[in-house]
Scaffold this motif. Structure first.
Motif, PDB file in Angstrom:
ATOM      1  N   TYR A 141       9.225  47.009 -12.569  1.00  0.00           N
ATOM      2  CA  TYR A 141       8.964  46.716 -10.943  1.00  0.00           C
ATOM      3  C   TYR A 141       8.895  48.092 -10.141  1.00  0.00           C
ATOM      4  CZ  TYR A 141       9.572  41.696 -11.670  1.00  0.00           C
ATOM      5  OH  TYR A 141       9.381  40.303 -11.802  1.00  0.00           O
ATOM      6  N   LEU A 142       8.287  48.275  -9.187  1.00  0.00           N
ATOM      7  CA  LEU A 142       8.079  49.374  -8.447  1.00  0.00           C
ATOM      8  C   LEU A 142       8.251  49.061  -6.903  1.00  0.00           C
ATOM      9  CD1 LEU A 142       5.750  51.726 -10.440  1.00  0.00           C
ATOM     10  CD2 LEU A 142       8.292  51.630 -10.204  1.00  0.00           C
ATOM     11  N   LEU A 192       8.898  44.794  -3.526  1.00  0.00           N
ATOM     12  CA  LEU A 192       9.330  45.174  -5.252  1.00  0.00           C
ATOM     13  C   LEU A 192       8.146  44.420  -6.042  1.00  0.00           C
ATOM     14  CD1 LEU A 192      11.323  46.554  -6.946  1.00  0.00           C
ATOM     15  CD2 LEU A 192      12.705  44.337  -6.936  1.00  0.00           C
ATOM     16  N   ILE A 193       7.348  44.976  -6.459  1.00  0.00           N
ATOM     17  CA  ILE A 193       6.324  44.434  -7.081  1.00  0.00           C
ATOM     18  C   ILE A 193       6.263  44.860  -8.810  1.00  0.00           C
ATOM     19  CG2 ILE A 193       3.677  44.559  -7.496  1.00  0.00           C
ATOM     20  CD1 ILE A 193       3.531  45.494  -4.590  1.00  0.00           C
ATOM     21  N   ASN A 194       5.974  43.717  -9.455  1.00  0.00           N
ATOM     22  CA  ASN A 194       5.833  43.775 -10.989  1.00  0.00           C
ATOM     23  C   ASN A 194       4.539  44.524 -11.244  1.00  0.00           C
ATOM     24  OD1 ASN A 194       4.802  42.217 -13.673  1.00  0.00           O
ATOM     25  ND2 ASN A 194       6.993  42.798 -13.667  1.00  0.00           N
ATOM     26  N   ARG A 217       6.805  36.637 -12.934  1.00  0.00           N
ATOM     27  CA  ARG A 217       6.415  37.849 -12.254  1.00  0.00           C
ATOM     28  C   ARG A 217       6.907  37.755 -10.769  1.00  0.00           C
ATOM     29  NH1 ARG A 217       4.903  38.397 -16.786  1.00  0.00           N
ATOM     30  NH2 ARG A 217       2.969  39.075 -17.507  1.00  0.00           N
ATOM     31  N   GLY A 218       8.417  37.726 -10.617  1.00  0.00           N
ATOM     32  CA  GLY A 218       8.683  37.534  -9.219  1.00  0.00           C
ATOM     33  C   GLY A 218       8.453  38.765  -8.226  1.00  0.00           C
ATOM     34  N   GLU A 219       8.328  38.564  -7.198  1.00  0.00           N
ATOM     35  CA  GLU A 219       8.238  39.586  -6.078  1.00  0.00           C
ATOM     36  C   GLU A 219       9.190  39.293  -4.797  1.00  0.00           C
ATOM     37  OE1 GLU A 219       4.577  40.377  -3.261  1.00  0.00           O
ATOM     38  OE2 GLU A 219       3.945  40.841  -5.283  1.00  0.00           O
ATOM     39  N   ILE A 220       9.589  40.506  -4.131  1.00  0.00           N
ATOM     40  CA  ILE A 220      10.670  40.505  -3.162  1.00  0.00           C
ATOM     41  C   ILE A 220      10.132  41.405  -2.192  1.00  0.00           C
ATOM     42  CG2 ILE A 220      12.881  41.075  -2.519  1.00  0.00           C
ATOM     43  CD1 ILE A 220      13.764  40.573  -5.248  1.00  0.00           C
ATOM     44  N   GLY A 260      12.549  51.548  -8.128  1.00  0.00           N
ATOM     45  CA  GLY A 260      12.336  50.270  -8.671  1.00  0.00           C
ATOM     46  C   GLY A 260      13.336  49.855  -9.736  1.00  0.00           C
ATOM     47  N   VAL A 261      12.947  49.341 -10.640  1.00  0.00           N
ATOM     48  CA  VAL A 261      13.854  48.774 -11.631  1.00  0.00           C
ATOM     49  C   VAL A 261      13.248  48.337 -13.019  1.00  0.00           C
ATOM     50  CG1 VAL A 261      13.979  46.265 -10.780  1.00  0.00           C
ATOM     51  CG2 VAL A 261      15.994  47.365 -12.126  1.00  0.00           C
TER      52      VAL A 261
END
Length: 508
Positions: A148-149, A155-157, A167-170, A217-218
């Motif tokens: 994720y970036l 925070l996009i996959n 494929r979560g997004e925050i 990101g992570v």
């Protein structure tokens, strides 16, 4: 014969005695040796041997005791040797394990170093991500990976490897993110981790991508729990650092490419702007002319122009587009091209401004406008006719009265109103009169104390140098501005035109 027989008998008896004596001696010797062996005193020891016997016995007993002590010490030493051996064997095993672990770490570091050199030579972000995700599978026990970036508060996959359907997004606002701490980001990553579906025996490792407190990101790495090692943990951490560095470099390179492209485009635009400004003219119709243009950025929103449209009329224009940089320069170029078209119609300054405003108004944005002072100098009458669209007043030095005057007319800036009738005034120039057209970049020049240069200083410079030629006045104005500014940065375009009448009115 008898004598010989007697001798023989005596010899025989003597020999028998000797044999008996020998047997006795042998028995005594055996008893002595046995007593010595058993370390017991033999009482029937002959007196002539007793001292030597006792000394020997004591030596044997002493040596035997010393031997017993040596044996005890030897047994203790043997035990110590066994303990030492076992300890060394254990340490050897640990050292061998440590050596294997160290070799694995060295190999891992070598691979990461090689990976680092590879990705540092690549500036395409997608390519970098693909290479590094492959490295996770090669260098660790990773089964699945999800990267994720952060992009514009989200925070996009960006990439997944393995069977990951989530494929979560925050999303957060930029203002919220500015106030986030490391712990805030950590909580976000941990909350997102809970959404991943894991099979029995699987664990998920969270690896934040962070450089100097800058969050990129992570990465989530899924492994089998029974295969996860401390070496994997260290490798994942090292790869996470490498990913962050590579992403940072790629983004910096992309930003640099954009800046370089913009810089190149601005250089081209600056050259174009320089080309569209009029060429230097020093004398026309008895007017000495000097100009100066210095944009605060690569290109500016200020505009000046002059042109001889026939044998007795000379047009002079100065303008200032709101804002700076590219948008202002575009609007300036648009205004100039329209003005050039209108000049061919030989209209009055007021009518020219009215038509310019009419044409530009539909295409100008609400936050932009143009202030402009447009004038026409007639060679025969020496009359300067001018109209003002919200621009600075003319500064005029009157040679006859030896005074500085301000001349203007009321009028709104170009682009304010759909239709506006501009007014105009006239000013007759006598020999020695000086007129300054300028933008507010001069009067609003600041120093470190935020003090403005102001119109009074400009008027004083002109008055103090009234006898000089326009080229000299220009240089003095610039010197005075620099002295006042004291190295403080230029925040606005500097533009002005100076004209000085050197001829009296022509009489028929």
């Amino acid at each position: 014969m008898l004598i010989y027989l007697t001798i023989l008998i005596l010899v025989g008896i003597f020999i028998s005695f000797l044999k008996i004596q020998e047997k006795e001696n042998k028995k005594n010797i055996e008893k002595i040796l046995k007593s010595l062996k058993e370390k017991k005193i033999y009482e029937k020891i002959p007196s002539e041997l007793k001292d030597e016997y006792m000394e020997t016995l004591h030596k044997i007993i002493k040596q035997d005791l010393e031997l017993d002590n040596s044996l005890v010490e030897l047994r203790e030493y043997r035990k110590e040797l066994e303990v030492t051996y076992n300890t060394l064997l254990e340490k050897s095993k640990k050292l061998e394990y440590s050596n294997q672990s160290l070799e694995a770490k060295v190999t891992s570091l070598s691979n990461i170093n090689a990976l680092s050199r590879t990705v540092l030579s690549i500036m395409d972000l997608d390519h970098i991500i693909n290479i590094i995700l492959d490295a996770y599978f090669v260098l660790t026990g990773a089964k699945k990976i999800s990267l994720y970036l952060w992009e514009d508060g989200k925070l996009i996959n960006k990439k997944t490897r393995g069977d990951i359907k989530f494929r979560g997004e925050i999303s957060f606002s930029q203002e919220e993110l500015k106030g986030f701490t490391y712990q805030d980001y950590k909580k976000i990553y941990e909350d997102l981790k809970k959404e991943f579906k894991l099979k029995e025996g699987e664990i998920i490792i969270v690896s934040p991508l962070l450089i100097k407190e800058k969050e990129f990101g992570v990465i989530y790495i899924v492994e089998d729990e029974d295969r996860f090692t401390s070496n994997d943990e260290e490798t994942i951490s090292a790869l996470g650092i490498q990913v962050a560095i590579s992403i940072n470099n790629a983004k910096m390179y992309a930003d640099l490419r954009i800046k370089e492209r913009i810089s190149q485009e601005l250089e081209v635009a600056a050259r174009i702007q320089e080309k569209i400004l009029p060429e230097k003219i020093t004398n026309v119709f008895g007017l000495q002319v000097e100009k100066y243009f210095d944009p605060a950025k690569e290109i500016g929103g200020d505009y000046y122009d002059y042109s001889k449209i026939d044998d007795e009329n000379f047009l002079i224009t100065i303008a200032d587009v709101s804002g700076k940089g590219v948008p202002a320069a575009f609007l300036m170029a648009l205004g100039r091209s329209i003005m050039k078209t209108l000049e061919t119609q030989k209209l009055s300054p007021a009518m020219t401004l009215k038509l310019l405003n009419k044409i530009i108004y539909p295409d100008i944005t609400e936050d932009m406008f143009i202030t402009m002072l447009h004038s026409n100098f007639n060679y025969k009458t020496k009359i300067l006719t001018y109209s003002n669209a919200g621009h600075n007043p003319l500064i005029v030095y009157r040679a006859k009265s030896d005074q500085i005057e301000l001349h203007t007319t009321k009028g709104v800036a170009i682009g304010f109103l759909d239709s506006y009738n501009y007014k105009e005034n006239q000013l007759k120039l006598d020999k020695g009169d000086i007129v300054i057209y300028y933008t507010d970049g001069i009067t609003e020049t600041e120093n470190h104390e935020k003090e403005l240069f102001g119109i009074e200083r400009l008027k004083k410079v002109i008055y103090d140098n009234k006898t000089k030629e326009p080229s000299q006045i220009k240089d003095i104005i610039l010197d005075e501005i620099n002295i006042f500014r004291k190295g403080y940065q230029q925040v606005d375009d500097l533009t002005f035109v100076i004209i000085k009448n050197t001829e009296a009115e022509i009489t028929e």
